[in-house]
Scaffold this motif. Structure first.
Motif, PDB file in Angstrom:
ATOM      1  N   GLY A  32       0.789  -1.218   0.000  1.00 41.33           N
ATOM      2  CA  GLY A  32       0.000   0.000   0.000  1.00 41.33           C
ATOM      3  C   GLY A  32       0.823   1.271   0.000  1.00 41.33           C
ATOM      4  N   PHE A  33       2.075   1.195  -0.449  1.00 42.03           N
ATOM      5  CA  PHE A  33       2.917   2.390  -0.468  1.00 42.03           C
ATOM      6  C   PHE A  33       4.006   2.226  -1.522  1.00 42.03           C
ATOM      7  CE2 PHE A  33       5.417  -0.524   1.965  1.00 42.03           C
ATOM      8  CZ  PHE A  33       6.743  -0.176   1.737  1.00 42.03           C
ATOM      9  N   THR A  34       4.598   3.349  -1.900  1.00 42.30           N
ATOM     10  CA  THR A  34       5.788   3.345  -2.746  1.00 42.30           C
ATOM     11  C   THR A  34       6.876   4.150  -2.054  1.00 42.30           C
ATOM     12  OG1 THR A  34       5.236   5.370  -3.948  1.00 42.30           O
ATOM     13  CG2 THR A  34       4.391   3.276  -4.848  1.00 42.30           C
ATOM     14  N   ILE A  35       8.123   3.916  -2.464  1.00 38.79           N
ATOM     15  CA  ILE A  35       9.224   4.747  -1.992  1.00 38.79           C
ATOM     16  C   ILE A  35       9.745   5.625  -3.119  1.00 38.79           C
ATOM     17  CG2 ILE A  35      11.063   3.099  -2.511  1.00 38.79           C
ATOM     18  CD1 ILE A  35      12.386   3.909   0.141  1.00 38.79           C
ATOM     19  N   ASP A  36       9.388   5.256  -4.343  1.00 31.30           N
ATOM     20  CA  ASP A  36       9.890   5.958  -5.519  1.00 31.30           C
ATOM     21  C   ASP A  36       8.809   6.773  -6.214  1.00 31.30           C
ATOM     22  OD1 ASP A  36       8.542   3.614  -6.169  1.00 31.30           O
ATOM     23  OD2 ASP A  36       9.546   3.441  -8.109  1.00 31.30           O
ATOM     24  N   GLY A  37       7.656   6.903  -5.558  1.00 32.71           N
ATOM     25  CA  GLY A  37       6.542   7.617  -6.166  1.00 32.71           C
ATOM     26  C   GLY A  37       5.905   8.585  -5.192  1.00 32.71           C
ATOM     27  N   LEU A  38       4.584   8.659  -5.231  1.00 30.51           N
ATOM     28  CA  LEU A  38       3.864   9.615  -4.383  1.00 30.51           C
ATOM     29  C   LEU A  38       3.996   9.292  -2.896  1.00 30.51           C
ATOM     30  CD1 LEU A  38       0.577   9.952  -6.487  1.00 30.51           C
ATOM     31  CD2 LEU A  38       2.601  11.422  -6.537  1.00 30.51           C
ATOM     32  N   GLY A  39       4.321   8.035  -2.585  1.00 35.91           N
ATOM     33  CA  GLY A  39       4.453   7.641  -1.182  1.00 35.91           C
ATOM     34  C   GLY A  39       5.811   7.956  -0.576  1.00 35.91           C
ATOM     35  N   GLY A  40       6.738   8.431  -1.397  1.00 36.17           N
ATOM     36  CA  GLY A  40       8.091   8.700  -0.912  1.00 36.17           C
ATOM     37  C   GLY A  40       8.175   9.575   0.326  1.00 36.17           C
ATOM     38  N   PRO A  41       7.413  10.669   0.428  1.00 39.50           N
ATOM     39  CA  PRO A  41       7.489  11.533   1.605  1.00 39.50           C
ATOM     40  C   PRO A  41       7.002  10.862   2.892  1.00 39.50           C
ATOM     41  CG  PRO A  41       6.522  12.709  -0.256  1.00 39.50           C
ATOM     42  CD  PRO A  41       6.573  11.262  -0.634  1.00 39.50           C
ATOM     43  N   TYR A  42       6.321   9.742   2.745  1.00 47.85           N
ATOM     44  CA  TYR A  42       5.747   9.085   3.915  1.00 47.85           C
ATOM     45  C   TYR A  42       6.592   7.919   4.424  1.00 47.85           C
ATOM     46  CZ  TYR A  42       1.909  11.736   1.893  1.00 47.85           C
ATOM     47  OH  TYR A  42       1.148  12.751   1.358  1.00 47.85           O
ATOM     48  N   VAL A  43       7.749   7.717   3.808  1.00 49.16           N
ATOM     49  CA  VAL A  43       8.699   6.713   4.274  1.00 49.16           C
ATOM     50  C   VAL A  43       9.871   7.460   4.908  1.00 49.16           C
ATOM     51  CG1 VAL A  43      10.268   4.843   3.622  1.00 49.16           C
ATOM     52  CG2 VAL A  43       8.034   5.042   2.510  1.00 49.16           C
ATOM     53  N   GLU A  44      10.015   7.359   6.230  1.00 48.91           N
ATOM     54  CA  GLU A  44      11.041   8.131   6.919  1.00 48.91           C
ATOM     55  C   GLU A  44      12.441   7.598   6.683  1.00 48.91           C
ATOM     56  OE1 GLU A  44      10.030   8.456  11.070  1.00 48.91           O
ATOM     57  OE2 GLU A  44       8.931  10.342  10.678  1.00 48.91           O
ATOM     58  N   ARG A  45      12.582   6.283   6.707  1.00 47.78           N
ATOM     59  CA  ARG A  45      13.900   5.683   6.482  1.00 47.78           C
ATOM     60  C   ARG A  45      13.720   4.186   6.262  1.00 47.78           C
ATOM     61  NH1 ARG A  45      16.076   3.420  11.375  1.00 47.78           N
ATOM     62  NH2 ARG A  45      14.713   3.838  13.156  1.00 47.78           N
ATOM     63  N   ILE A  46      14.790   3.568   5.767  1.00 49.72           N
ATOM     64  CA  ILE A  46      14.780   2.121   5.552  1.00 49.72           C
ATOM     65  C   ILE A  46      16.061   1.517   6.109  1.00 49.72           C
ATOM     66  CG2 ILE A  46      13.359   2.340   3.478  1.00 49.72           C
ATOM     67  CD1 ILE A  46      15.904   1.699   1.851  1.00 49.72           C
ATOM     68  N   GLU A  47      16.011   0.222   6.324  1.00 46.25           N
ATOM     69  CA  GLU A  47      17.190  -0.541   6.721  1.00 46.25           C
ATOM     70  C   GLU A  47      17.349  -1.657   5.692  1.00 46.25           C
ATOM     71  OE1 GLU A  47      17.002  -1.756  10.905  1.00 46.25           O
ATOM     72  OE2 GLU A  47      15.454  -0.206  11.180  1.00 46.25           O
ATOM     73  N   GLY A  48      18.278  -1.463   4.753  1.00 39.97           N
ATOM     74  CA  GLY A  48      18.465  -2.452   3.700  1.00 39.97           C
ATOM     75  C   GLY A  48      18.532  -1.787   2.335  1.00 39.97           C
ATOM     76  N   ASP A  49      18.289  -2.569   1.300  1.00 35.81           N
ATOM     77  CA  ASP A  49      18.425  -2.127  -0.080  1.00 35.81           C
ATOM     78  C   ASP A  49      17.215  -1.310  -0.524  1.00 35.81           C
ATOM     79  OD1 ASP A  49      18.951  -1.863  -2.777  1.00 35.81           O
ATOM     80  OD2 ASP A  49      18.493  -3.944  -3.268  1.00 35.81           O
ATOM     81  N   HIS A  50      17.474  -0.102  -0.979  1.00 36.20           N
ATOM     82  CA  HIS A  50      16.418   0.781  -1.479  1.00 36.20           C
ATOM     83  C   HIS A  50      15.690   0.146  -2.665  1.00 36.20           C
ATOM     84  CE1 HIS A  50      14.645   4.392  -3.381  1.00 36.20           C
ATOM     85  NE2 HIS A  50      15.137   3.901  -4.506  1.00 36.20           N
TER      86      HIS A  50
END
Length: 213
Positions: A167-185
């Motif tokens: 239910g989200f993307t990191i490379d699209g409109l959902g990008g601002p809602y992902v604060e950080r990741i641990e692992g491969d982007h």
């Protein structure tokens, strides 16, 4: 006259624009053949055969089903099937499918974290290849921002979260809602380039052989 060998053909068994864009950005131009796998039916059959499945199992089983569905159509190529699921709060989440489910999911996920699992299944369909067929799962921890109800409603209204894993993307409109990741982007996008490189190495194909140049 150049003696540079032609790029090794790669077939991507996925309809995902994000996976295609990831490969293209890395210099690879795959042939896209979309699989016609009934994902719920495949998952149900696997549970009947093997019992309870982990989130990693689900991602890999679906990736394999997609690759195997497309492989008979591949001509002297490497076939890659991929599938992604989100593990959150002890549950496996694929595409929400409806605005109601997407909204409910984001209200649970906000301010929390989950693990995005992407299954990769490779089949060597080259005429002189190894005939190998095997898979790898990559996992990335995703930390979600603490969204307001208005932010969730606005994001769901775009339609994007309805049709993407978790239910989200990191490379699209959902990008601002992902604060950080641990692992491969790239894994969060749905295809881990480092994992694919390592898989290709197992069948003696160096990454640069895929590059279209």
């Amino acid at each position: 006259m150049s003696d540079t060998p032609a790029a090794q053909p790669l077939v991507l068994a996925s309809a995902s624009p994000a996976r295609l864009a990831t490969l293209r950005a890395a210099g690879v131009e795959p042939e896209v053949i979309v699989s016609h796998v009934d994902e719920p039916a495949v998952e149900q059959a696997a549970r009947a055969a093997y019992g309870e499945l982990t989130p990693e199992d689900v991602a890999l089983i679906l990736a394999r089903a997609k690759a195997e569905d497309v492989a008979p159509q591949a001509d002297n190529a490497i076939v890659l099937g991929c599938d992604s699921v989100l593990e959150f709060d002890g549950e496996v989440h694929g595409k929400p499918g409806t605005a109601e489910r997407a909204t409910e999911r984001w209200r649970r996920m906000r301010g929390q974290h989950g693990t995005l699992h992407s299954g990769h299944w490779l089949i060597d369909e080259r005429d002189d290849g190894t005939g190998a067929t095997f898979g790898v799962v990559a996992s990335t921890v995703v930390h979600f921002a603490d969204l307001t109800d208005d932010e969730i409603d606005a994001y769901v209204a775009t339609g994007e979260p309805l049709y993407v894993a978790g239910g989200f993307t990191i490379d699209g409109l959902g990008g601002p809602y992902v604060e950080r990741i641990e692992g491969d982007h790239h894994n969060v996008v749905g295809l881990s380039l480092p994992v694919l490189r390592e898989m290709l190495a197992q069948i003696d194909i160096p990454w640069h052989r895929l590059l279209n140049r």
